[in-house]
Design a protein around this motif. Sequence first.
Motif, PDB file in Angstrom:
ATOM      1  N   UNK A 384       0.846  -1.205   0.000  1.00  0.00           N
ATOM      2  CA  UNK A 384       0.000   0.000   0.000  1.00  0.00           C
ATOM      3  C   UNK A 384       0.873   1.243   0.000  1.00  0.00           C
ATOM      4  N   UNK A 385       1.920   1.203   0.809  1.00  0.00           N
ATOM      5  CA  UNK A 385       2.855   2.326   0.836  1.00  0.00           C
ATOM      6  C   UNK A 385       3.525   2.497  -0.529  1.00  0.00           C
ATOM      7  N   UNK A 386       3.919   1.387  -1.154  1.00  0.00           N
ATOM      8  CA  UNK A 386       4.609   1.452  -2.443  1.00  0.00           C
ATOM      9  C   UNK A 386       3.730   2.059  -3.537  1.00  0.00           C
ATOM     10  N   UNK A 387       2.508   1.578  -3.636  1.00  0.00           N
ATOM     11  CA  UNK A 387       1.615   2.084  -4.681  1.00  0.00           C
ATOM     12  C   UNK A 387       1.338   3.566  -4.476  1.00  0.00           C
ATOM     13  N   UNK A 388       0.992   3.927  -3.224  1.00  0.00           N
ATOM     14  CA  UNK A 388       0.711   5.338  -2.942  1.00  0.00           C
ATOM     15  C   UNK A 388       1.960   6.192  -3.142  1.00  0.00           C
ATOM     16  N   UNK A 389       3.110   5.660  -2.714  1.00  0.00           N
ATOM     17  CA  UNK A 389       4.353   6.421  -2.824  1.00  0.00           C
ATOM     18  C   UNK A 389       4.782   6.644  -4.263  1.00  0.00           C
ATOM     19  N   UNK A 390       4.636   5.610  -5.110  1.00  0.00           N
ATOM     20  CA  UNK A 390       5.011   5.749  -6.517  1.00  0.00           C
ATOM     21  C   UNK A 390       4.095   6.752  -7.220  1.00  0.00           C
ATOM     22  N   UNK A 391       2.795   6.664  -6.941  1.00  0.00           N
ATOM     23  CA  UNK A 391       1.866   7.615  -7.554  1.00  0.00           C
ATOM     24  C   UNK A 391       2.197   9.049  -7.140  1.00  0.00           C
ATOM     25  N   UNK A 392       2.521   9.233  -5.855  1.00  0.00           N
ATOM     26  CA  UNK A 392       2.889  10.566  -5.376  1.00  0.00           C
ATOM     27  C   UNK A 392       4.188  11.034  -6.011  1.00  0.00           C
ATOM     28  N   UNK A 393       5.168  10.126  -6.103  1.00  0.00           N
ATOM     29  CA  UNK A 393       6.459  10.484  -6.694  1.00  0.00           C
ATOM     30  C   UNK A 393       6.314  10.885  -8.162  1.00  0.00           C
ATOM     31  N   UNK A 394       5.476  10.152  -8.890  1.00  0.00           N
ATOM     32  CA  UNK A 394       5.258  10.493 -10.291  1.00  0.00           C
ATOM     33  C   UNK A 394       4.513  11.813 -10.422  1.00  0.00           C
ATOM     34  N   UNK A 395       3.548  12.037  -9.544  1.00  0.00           N
ATOM     35  CA  UNK A 395       2.783  13.304  -9.585  1.00  0.00           C
ATOM     36  C   UNK A 395       3.678  14.497  -9.293  1.00  0.00           C
ATOM     37  N   UNK A 397       6.860  14.473  -9.744  1.00  0.00           N
ATOM     38  CA  UNK A 397       7.997  14.385 -10.658  1.00  0.00           C
ATOM     39  C   UNK A 397       9.336  14.269  -9.927  1.00  0.00           C
ATOM     40  N   UNK A 398       9.361  13.383  -8.909  1.00  0.00           N
ATOM     41  CA  UNK A 398      10.612  13.122  -8.207  1.00  0.00           C
ATOM     42  C   UNK A 398      11.603  12.469  -9.155  1.00  0.00           C
ATOM     43  N   UNK A 399      12.865  12.739  -8.945  1.00  0.00           N
ATOM     44  CA  UNK A 399      13.903  12.241  -9.861  1.00  0.00           C
ATOM     45  C   UNK A 399      14.110  10.737  -9.739  1.00  0.00           C
ATOM     46  N   UNK A 400      13.832  10.164  -8.560  1.00  0.00           N
ATOM     47  CA  UNK A 400      14.104   8.732  -8.331  1.00  0.00           C
ATOM     48  C   UNK A 400      12.892   8.050  -7.701  1.00  0.00           C
ATOM     49  N   UNK A 401      11.795   7.907  -8.446  1.00  0.00           N
ATOM     50  CA  UNK A 401      10.592   7.292  -7.858  1.00  0.00           C
ATOM     51  C   UNK A 401      10.791   5.833  -7.470  1.00  0.00           C
ATOM     52  N   UNK A 402      11.777   5.158  -8.098  1.00  0.00           N
ATOM     53  CA  UNK A 402      12.007   3.745  -7.763  1.00  0.00           C
ATOM     54  C   UNK A 402      12.454   3.562  -6.316  1.00  0.00           C
ATOM     55  N   UNK A 403      13.057   4.599  -5.721  1.00  0.00           N
ATOM     56  CA  UNK A 403      13.522   4.489  -4.337  1.00  0.00           C
ATOM     57  C   UNK A 403      12.363   4.320  -3.362  1.00  0.00           C
ATOM     58  N   UNK A 404      11.193   4.824  -3.744  1.00  0.00           N
ATOM     59  CA  UNK A 404      10.018   4.664  -2.884  1.00  0.00           C
ATOM     60  C   UNK A 404       9.701   3.181  -2.688  1.00  0.00           C
ATOM     61  N   UNK A 405       9.937   2.385  -3.731  1.00  0.00           N
ATOM     62  CA  UNK A 405       9.676   0.946  -3.643  1.00  0.00           C
ATOM     63  C   UNK A 405      10.570   0.288  -2.595  1.00  0.00           C
TER      64      UNK A 405
END
Length: 508
Positions: A384-395, A397-405
């Motif tokens: 749940x954290x990963x999905x929400x975090x990736x969506x937030x990172x993409x929104x 425009x974080x440089x390293x959204x993969x780190x959220x995973x």
Amino acid sequence: MTLISRVLGFVRDMMLAILFGASAGMDAFLVAFKIPNFMRRLFAEGAFSQSFVPVLAETRHQGTQENVRQLVADVSGTLAGFLSLLTLLGILAAPLIVLLFAPGFADDPGKFELTANMLRITFPYLLFIALTAMAGAVLNTYGNFALPAIAPAFLNISLIACALWIAPRLEQPIYALAIGVFIAGLVQLVLQLPAVARLGLLPRPRWAWSSPPVRRIIRLMLPIIFGSSVAQIALLLDTILASLLISGSVSWLYYSDRLMEFPLGIFTIAIATVILPSLSRQHAEKNARSFSATLDWALRLILLICLPSAVGLFLLAGPLLATLFQYAAFTPHDVDMSRVSLMAYAFGLVGFSLVKIAAPGYFSRQDTATPVRIGIVALCIGMSFNVAGVLLALHLKWAAPHAVLAVGTSLGAFINAGLLLRGLVRSGVYATQLSWFKELGRLLLGCAVMAVVLGLMAPPLSWWYEASAAARAAQLAQVVMAGALAYFVTLWLVGVRPRHVLRSETSL
């Protein structure tokens, strides 16, 4: 032996980084290898070993040698038959499996086809390595740990050899790595058979689905498939999400995960492998005191090693990646992207390690329901954290959204470990001591002193990008040795002695 294998693993990853970098082809191979490797960890290191070893230890303790031979014959035949069918299905359904585990690859037909073709080559690895794990479980139960520990080194040797000698001869060099995986699985299996034969435990395999011991192992395996492999499921789901991100995300997570797996593989998995037969035997003998002492020794030793390892990985993420991988196709940008995910994985190293040690406390007692419930909770929270975090990172425009995973996976590991340990204490099979708080404080003090030394001695990241390979290696060695010296000297000054981590009440 485990150390030798892990060092060769680093050499292998250095070769892959130099020859293939973080390319689309490397992404394709990593997915094609991760799918059977993931199943290997479920059937081999996870569900099968955790359920087979307690039954084997009990049969050896309570039965005769002929009973053990019959068990080995029944289990090996049934396991080989089931996995042969699964392997055939995997080869035939390779495109569907790739679509399931890496849906983002569908947008690139060439990358998708390449992954499916390599998966057809790598999938038989599952069959070979599961039978290898069974042979290793037999050897471990009889006190032979060296040969099963060195066997994984042949995967590294095979991949290195194929990358150097077969890849240049192929139109698409990346296929050499898939061939290397196939060869490695077969070699690891053949390597262990003579040692099993010397124990008199290499009978003719036979299909025995209805055999009571086999049915018992299957009943134990089904929940363990999920419960004991939550971390691997989370990492695979990370790959699914990473396949939806920019090209290179799968590779960046892979290289950072490999560095996190180094201390996990050398120390944690080695200790977990050793204590499972011991805990199973102690449970069969109804020796509660030795059972608790074995768990306590393993947990103390893991914290002694993994706490400073986590701090070191976090603070030296960039220098480690630059020194090991930044050559030829692996660029400074790749180092920077891998660095942020390694820092996140470093946070979870202690959690991953505690899960590996706590889980045998349940499996040795043939309790599979509790880890399943705990695993579901941890996985749901982490994902749940990963999905929400990736969506937030993409929104954003974080440089390293993969780190959220990596952050979400680490969070899930700590939740899993905490609930497992609490269950062991509440059930009364593990008795904690007040000295734990004092010893933990000493370890944290040692880590703090080490962190200061690392911070003062390590040059800025820009230096690591520009320095020669020899200069990087020399500087990294100095920094690591200084940090380790600071940690152990601090522990010595506050009263920690070798006897504090040696077994005294029971013997492995």
